[in-house]
Design a protein around this motif. Structure first.
Motif, PDB file in Angstrom:
ATOM      1  N   ALA A   1       0.841  -1.207   0.000  1.00  0.00           N
ATOM      2  CA  ALA A   1       0.000   0.000   0.000  1.00  0.00           C
ATOM      3  C   ALA A   1       0.873   1.253   0.000  1.00  0.00           C
ATOM      4  O   ALA A   1       0.609   2.215  -0.735  1.00  0.00           O
ATOM      5  N   GLY A   2       1.937   1.245   0.802  1.00  0.00           N
ATOM      6  CA  GLY A   2       2.846   2.397   0.854  1.00  0.00           C
ATOM      7  C   GLY A   2       3.531   2.622  -0.481  1.00  0.00           C
ATOM      8  O   GLY A   2       3.728   3.758  -0.922  1.00  0.00           O
ATOM      9  N   SER A   3       3.870   1.534  -1.133  1.00  0.00           N
ATOM     10  CA  SER A   3       4.498   1.646  -2.455  1.00  0.00           C
ATOM     11  C   SER A   3       3.519   2.238  -3.470  1.00  0.00           C
ATOM     12  O   SER A   3       3.899   3.052  -4.324  1.00  0.00           O
ATOM     13  N   ALA A   4       2.249   1.851  -3.356  1.00  0.00           N
ATOM     14  CA  ALA A   4       1.226   2.412  -4.266  1.00  0.00           C
ATOM     15  C   ALA A   4       1.121   3.928  -4.042  1.00  0.00           C
ATOM     16  O   ALA A   4       1.069   4.708  -5.007  1.00  0.00           O
ATOM     17  N   GLY A   5       1.111   4.340  -2.764  1.00  0.00           N
ATOM     18  CA  GLY A   5       1.057   5.772  -2.449  1.00  0.00           C
ATOM     19  C   GLY A   5       2.282   6.495  -3.009  1.00  0.00           C
ATOM     20  O   GLY A   5       2.178   7.604  -3.543  1.00  0.00           O
ATOM     21  N   GLY A   6       3.447   5.850  -2.899  1.00  0.00           N
ATOM     22  CA  GLY A   6       4.679   6.452  -3.419  1.00  0.00           C
ATOM     23  C   GLY A   6       4.629   6.590  -4.933  1.00  0.00           C
ATOM     24  O   GLY A   6       4.987   7.638  -5.493  1.00  0.00           O
ATOM     25  N   ALA A   7       4.174   5.528  -5.615  1.00  0.00           N
ATOM     26  CA  ALA A   7       4.108   5.574  -7.083  1.00  0.00           C
ATOM     27  C   ALA A   7       3.140   6.665  -7.541  1.00  0.00           C
ATOM     28  O   ALA A   7       3.385   7.379  -8.521  1.00  0.00           O
ATOM     29  N   ASN A   8       2.033   6.804  -6.795  1.00  0.00           N
ATOM     30  CA  ASN A   8       1.057   7.862  -7.113  1.00  0.00           C
ATOM     31  C   ASN A   8       1.718   9.247  -6.962  1.00  0.00           C
ATOM     32  O   ASN A   8       1.545  10.132  -7.800  1.00  0.00           O
ATOM     33  N   GLN A   9       2.506   9.405  -5.919  1.00  0.00           N
ATOM     34  CA  GLN A   9       3.161  10.714  -5.720  1.00  0.00           C
ATOM     35  C   GLN A   9       4.254  10.966  -6.747  1.00  0.00           C
ATOM     36  O   GLN A   9       4.508  12.109  -7.123  1.00  0.00           O
ATOM     37  N   ILE A  10       4.904   9.890  -7.204  1.00  0.00           N
ATOM     38  CA  ILE A  10       5.922  10.063  -8.252  1.00  0.00           C
ATOM     39  C   ILE A  10       5.237  10.524  -9.537  1.00  0.00           C
ATOM     40  O   ILE A  10       5.642  11.488 -10.182  1.00  0.00           O
ATOM     41  N   TRP A  11       4.138   9.848  -9.877  1.00  0.00           N
ATOM     42  CA  TRP A  11       3.400  10.169 -11.094  1.00  0.00           C
ATOM     43  C   TRP A  11       2.883  11.614 -11.057  1.00  0.00           C
ATOM     44  O   TRP A  11       2.933  12.341 -12.050  1.00  0.00           O
ATOM     45  N   GLU A  12       2.390  12.015  -9.871  1.00  0.00           N
ATOM     46  CA  GLU A  12       1.719  13.316  -9.768  1.00  0.00           C
ATOM     47  C   GLU A  12       2.623  14.424  -9.247  1.00  0.00           C
ATOM     48  O   GLU A  12       2.132  15.459  -8.797  1.00  0.00           O
ATOM     49  N   ARG A  13       3.950  14.218  -9.324  1.00  0.00           N
ATOM     50  CA  ARG A  13       4.839  15.198  -8.677  1.00  0.00           C
ATOM     51  C   ARG A  13       4.706  16.600  -9.271  1.00  0.00           C
ATOM     52  O   ARG A  13       4.885  17.588  -8.572  1.00  0.00           O
ATOM     53  N   VAL A  14       4.372  16.699 -10.554  1.00  0.00           N
ATOM     54  CA  VAL A  14       4.263  18.035 -11.159  1.00  0.00           C
ATOM     55  C   VAL A  14       2.925  18.671 -10.807  1.00  0.00           C
ATOM     56  O   VAL A  14       2.861  19.807 -10.334  1.00  0.00           O
ATOM     57  N   ILE A  15       1.841  17.895 -10.986  1.00  0.00           N
ATOM     58  CA  ILE A  15       0.508  18.453 -10.707  1.00  0.00           C
ATOM     59  C   ILE A  15       0.328  18.692  -9.205  1.00  0.00           C
ATOM     60  O   ILE A  15      -0.356  19.627  -8.795  1.00  0.00           O
ATOM     61  N   ASP A  16       0.967  17.853  -8.376  1.00  0.00           N
ATOM     62  CA  ASP A  16       0.887  18.062  -6.921  1.00  0.00           C
ATOM     63  C   ASP A  16       1.466  19.419  -6.519  1.00  0.00           C
ATOM     64  O   ASP A  16       1.030  20.013  -5.525  1.00  0.00           O
ATOM     65  N   ALA A  17       2.436  19.910  -7.286  1.00  0.00           N
ATOM     66  CA  ALA A  17       3.046  21.204  -6.961  1.00  0.00           C
ATOM     67  C   ALA A  17       2.058  22.348  -7.155  1.00  0.00           C
ATOM     68  O   ALA A  17       2.260  23.446  -6.648  1.00  0.00           O
ATOM     69  N   ARG A  18       0.969  22.091  -7.870  1.00  0.00           N
ATOM     70  CA  ARG A  18       0.009  23.163  -8.148  1.00  0.00           C
ATOM     71  C   ARG A  18      -1.052  23.313  -7.053  1.00  0.00           C
ATOM     72  O   ARG A  18      -1.838  24.245  -7.086  1.00  0.00           O
ATOM     73  N   MET A  19      -1.127  22.332  -6.137  1.00  0.00           N
ATOM     74  CA  MET A  19      -2.153  22.421  -5.084  1.00  0.00           C
ATOM     75  C   MET A  19      -1.483  22.661  -3.730  1.00  0.00           C
ATOM     76  O   MET A  19      -0.596  21.881  -3.352  1.00  0.00           O
ATOM     77  N   PRO A  20      -1.918  23.686  -2.995  1.00  0.00           N
ATOM     78  CA  PRO A  20      -1.339  23.913  -1.660  1.00  0.00           C
ATOM     79  C   PRO A  20      -1.384  22.656  -0.790  1.00  0.00           C
ATOM     80  O   PRO A  20      -0.454  22.387  -0.039  1.00  0.00           O
ATOM     81  N   ARG A  21      -2.471  21.857  -0.909  1.00  0.00           N
ATOM     82  CA  ARG A  21      -2.596  20.648  -0.084  1.00  0.00           C
ATOM     83  C   ARG A  21      -1.463  19.653  -0.334  1.00  0.00           C
ATOM     84  O   ARG A  21      -0.991  18.998   0.591  1.00  0.00           O
ATOM     85  N   THR A  22      -1.021  19.552  -1.577  1.00  0.00           N
ATOM     86  CA  THR A  22      -0.049  18.514  -1.916  1.00  0.00           C
ATOM     87  C   THR A  22       1.342  19.069  -2.239  1.00  0.00           C
ATOM     88  O   THR A  22       2.289  18.298  -2.370  1.00  0.00           O
ATOM     89  N   ALA A  23       1.447  20.399  -2.375  1.00  0.00           N
ATOM     90  CA  ALA A  23       2.738  20.994  -2.748  1.00  0.00           C
ATOM     91  C   ALA A  23       3.801  20.765  -1.682  1.00  0.00           C
ATOM     92  O   ALA A  23       4.996  20.805  -1.970  1.00  0.00           O
ATOM     93  N   VAL A  24       3.349  20.523  -0.444  1.00  0.00           N
ATOM     94  CA  VAL A  24       4.300  20.314   0.652  1.00  0.00           C
ATOM     95  C   VAL A  24       4.880  18.898   0.647  1.00  0.00           C
ATOM     96  O   VAL A  24       5.725  18.575   1.460  1.00  0.00           O
ATOM     97  N   ARG A  25       4.436  18.063  -0.273  1.00  0.00           N
ATOM     98  CA  ARG A  25       4.930  16.684  -0.310  1.00  0.00           C
ATOM     99  C   ARG A  25       6.419  16.663  -0.704  1.00  0.00           C
ATOM    100  O   ARG A  25       6.907  17.600  -1.341  1.00  0.00           O
ATOM    101  N   PRO A  26       7.109  15.559  -0.366  1.00  0.00           N
ATOM    102  CA  PRO A  26       8.558  15.558  -0.563  1.00  0.00           C
ATOM    103  C   PRO A  26       9.020  15.730  -2.015  1.00  0.00           C
ATOM    104  O   PRO A  26      10.064  16.335  -2.239  1.00  0.00           O
ATOM    105  N   LEU A  27       8.275  15.251  -2.997  1.00  0.00           N
ATOM    106  CA  LEU A  27       8.741  15.405  -4.381  1.00  0.00           C
ATOM    107  C   LEU A  27       8.474  16.798  -4.944  1.00  0.00           C
ATOM    108  O   LEU A  27       9.401  17.440  -5.443  1.00  0.00           O
TER     109      LEU A  27
END
Ligand code: HEM
Ligand SMILES: CC(C)=CCC/C(C)=C/CC/C(C)=C/COP(=O)(O)OP(=O)(O)O
Length: 349
Positions: A111-137
């Protein structure tokens, strides 16, 4: 736990979002990749130049914290709560601690690996949302290579633990869940609001990992009723989130129910229907074992345990605002363990 999520978007998060966009756009000229050997493991991170020095223990802690954040730990913990319940229902009795430990370790790593892969995939779009921009990638605290190696390693370990200790079926269910979440759900998020249905299937499949690991079969109705409970629960759970973050989702380019139907009426109805399906499948689960009285008492208890979420869904539909959405999200996080506790206890009566 819920308070973290529910905290209002702060200025600092917005600032991190901007930094994350900079880093991802290659404008992070103040950052540099560094690596160091920690307990025999190579740890890599992107650090501001001002912090370039030997990795002190605080840096090791920071890397570990980021790796944990990469796995979406709160979701993993809740998945493990569901795993305990499904495993006990399948076993119909107590489970030896080492067995439970390995099941939770295997499932948690996948499950943790799935969450990690999702964050790798979404690393660019995550930067556009304040909620997810604080994530490590997106905030460039972890390098892509290190995050990928970590995600692949824990995923492989998890599947191997499930396969070697519990057999092919739970391992394959874990792998299929990972694939569905990463390769179907994740790309669908920017294309169609039906992504939630695919996400709900991926989110509910771990129920069948615990169930098949402890002797249940994929052909058992019980396993699929457990799947239905978690699948349906995700509608009120996520519709509340989809409302609270609707502007961020919209601005970032995600297609969610609340961005394609911004009045929230559809989200409200989906929450109500989801809550009702949780009650129906929970009640059905109570009747899967012999004994009319335990089944009847269990049914009432399931309905009572789900009632706060149903009520919160109705309130949200009638008055669609952040207050009712927050109440709905909070109640969803309390209702799931409560319903699972009832259907698990029922098996032993
Ligand atoms: C369609 C399926 C789902 C979607 C779209 C979804 C989405 C989300 C999102 C966006 C968050 C906010 C995370 C954050 O604050 O950054 C969240 C929180 C959470 N989700 Fe889900 N989720 C789904 C299914 C699940 C499942 C299957 C579980 C576990 C069984 C789960 C458990 C949690 C927990 C425990 C939180 C943490 C709440 C908090 O931070 O206070 N979710 N979910
Ligand atoms: C055993 C195994 C492989 C389990 C994996 C199950 C799993 C991780 C389910 C998560 C469910 C889900 C759709 C979460 C939201 O992700 P999101 O991408 O919408 O959240 P975000 O916007 O916060 O990134």
């Amino acid at each position: 736990m819920a308070t973290d999520l529910l905290t209002a978007e702060s200025d600092s998060r917005t600032a991190v979002a901007a930094r994350g966009e900079d880093a991802l756009a290659g404008r992070a000229d103040r950052t540099q990749v560094s690596s160091s050997s920690v307990d025999g493991q190579m740890a890599m991170e992107i650090q501001p130049l001002s912090r370039m020095h030997h990795l002190a223990s605080t840096d090791v802690n920071a890397v570990l914290k980021d790796l944990i954040q990469l796995t979406k730990p709160r979701i993993v913990v809740m998945i493990l709560v569901t795993t305990v319940a499904t495993a006990m229902i399948a076993a119909g009795g107590t489970i030896a601690l080492p067995t439970m430990f390995l099941l939770l370790l295997g499932t948690g790593l996948v499950a943790g690996s799935a969450g990690g892969a999702n964050q790798i995939w979404e690393r660019v779009i995550d930067a556009r949302m304040p909620r997810t921009a604080v994530r490590p990638l997106p905030s460039a605290r972890l390098s892509l290579a290190f995050a990928t190696a970590f995600t692949a390693s824990i995923g492989t370990m998890g599947v191997m633990i499930l396969g070697m200790r519990f057999g092919l079926v739970p391992a394959l269910v874990g792998l299929a869940t990972w694939g569905l979440y990463v390769f179907a759900y994740t790309p669908m998020k920017t294309r169609t609001s039906w992504n939630t249905t695919v996400g709900a299937i991926a989110g509910a499949l771990p129920m069948l990992i615990g169930y098949t690991a402890l002797g249940g079969s994929l052909l058992d109705v019980t396993g699929w009723l457990l799947f239905a409970v978690l699948g349906a629960w995700q509608y009120p759970h996520f519709m509340a989130i989809a409302w609270l973050y609707r502007r961020q989702y919209d601005e970032a380019g995600f297609r969610m129910t609340t961005t394609v139907e911004p009045t929230g009426i559809s989200a409200g109805w989906q929450s109500i229907i989801g809550s009702i399906v949780v009650i129906v499948s929970g009640v059905a689960l109570c009747w899967m074992n012999p004994g009319v009285w335990p089944a009847a008492i269990g049914s009432v208890a399931v309905a009572a345990a789900t009632l706060p979420m149903l009520k919160a869904s109705i309130r949200f539909l009638r008055q669609r605002d952040d207050v009712t959405a927050r109440r709905l999200l909070r109640s969803s996080l309390l209702v799931l363990p409560a319903v699972l506790a009832v259907v698990t206890v029922r098996v032993f009566l």
